[in-house]
Scaffold this active site. Structure first.
Site, PDB file in Angstrom:
ATOM      1  N   GLU A  70     -15.310 -17.836  31.625  1.00 48.79           N
ATOM      2  CA  GLU A  70     -15.931 -18.966  30.944  1.00 48.79           C
ATOM      3  C   GLU A  70     -17.062 -18.437  30.067  1.00 48.79           C
ATOM      4  OE1 GLU A  70     -15.847 -21.609  29.420  1.00 48.79           O
ATOM      5  OE2 GLU A  70     -15.613 -23.076  31.043  1.00 48.79           O
TER       6      GLU A  70
ATOM      7  N   HIS B  46      -8.739 -23.227  36.476  1.00 52.42           N
ATOM      8  CA  HIS B  46      -8.893 -23.060  37.928  1.00 52.42           C
ATOM      9  C   HIS B  46      -9.063 -24.409  38.628  1.00 52.42           C
ATOM     10  CE1 HIS B  46     -13.182 -24.049  37.779  1.00 52.42           C
ATOM     11  NE2 HIS B  46     -13.233 -23.328  36.663  1.00 52.42           N
TER      12      HIS B  46
END
Length: 218
Positions: free
Chosen positions: A87, A11
């Site tokens: 994550e 990202h």
């Protein structure tokens, strides 16, 4: 046997990235630099027709994917969230100062930074050490992380067809961890925001075609 390609993008830069805060399952918005990271990734991927688009369900990943798609010529695709590719979860340490946190996690093992932990023990031990150091013991350890991620890989295999090209927006340590399982990485540096790592996935194997590229995408 089906074989397909996964273009896994980290990202764009977020405010927590900018301020060097731990960012696993907590979230923060993309900065203007982060939005440009996403647009640049889209331009790098222009000319590639994607058959499907996925992203971690974190807002920073979904927003990145939604900027990549129109800039890569794939604006007709919708982004499907995949929580499996979040994550790692850092538990008590979420939102903490990054350097201070990894010092607390790694110092008992004579590795006072994340890079030191990776070089001395490998990325898998970073997760185990984080859970040990978390006073609530709620951070994900390596086994918990891989149970989740392997479920996501299995889901990709089930959904993809032979020859498919798949866009997947995820996170730095998640991408690094998957790559480190199937190849030797010469540096502990995680992929940069907006970089592309390409995996070729078959029924029984995963190959890294390139890691953390920011140009010359094929």
């Amino acid at each position: 046997m089906s074989t397909f390609s996964v273009y896994m993008i980290r990202h764009g830069q977020t405010y927590f990235n900018k301020y060097r805060r731990m960012q696993g399952w907590c979230d923060s918005p993309l900065t203007e630099v982060g939005k440009q990271d996403a647009r640049n990734a889209g331009k790098m991927l222009a000319g590639i027709h994607f058959d499907a688009a996925y992203a971690s369900d974190m807002t920073r990943a979904m927003d990145t994917a939604k900027l990549i798609l129109p800039n890569s010529g794939n604006g007709d695709l919708d982004v499907t969230p995949m929580p499996a590719f979040r994550e790692a979860f850092y538990g008590y340490f979420e939102g903490g100062d990054t350097s201070q946190t990894w010092y607390m996690i790694g110092a008992p093992h004579q590795a006072p930074s994340l890079s030191d932990i990776i070089e001395k023990y490998g990325i898998h031990k970073a997760k185990d050490f984080a859970k040990e150091a978390d006073p609530f013991h709620q951070a994900e350890n390596n086994a918990e992380f891989w149970e989740r991620v392997n479920g996501g890989i299995a889901e990709l295999r089930a959904k993809s067809h032979d020859g498919d090209k798949v866009l997947l927006v995820s996170h730095g340590n998640t991408i690094f961890s998957i790559a480190a399982e199937v190849m030797t990485l010469n540096s502990p540096a995680r992929p940069q925001n907006g970089s592309v790592t390409k995996f070729t996935i078959s029924d029984d194997a995963i190959r890294v075609d390139y890691f953390g590229k920011k140009d010359h995408i094929v």
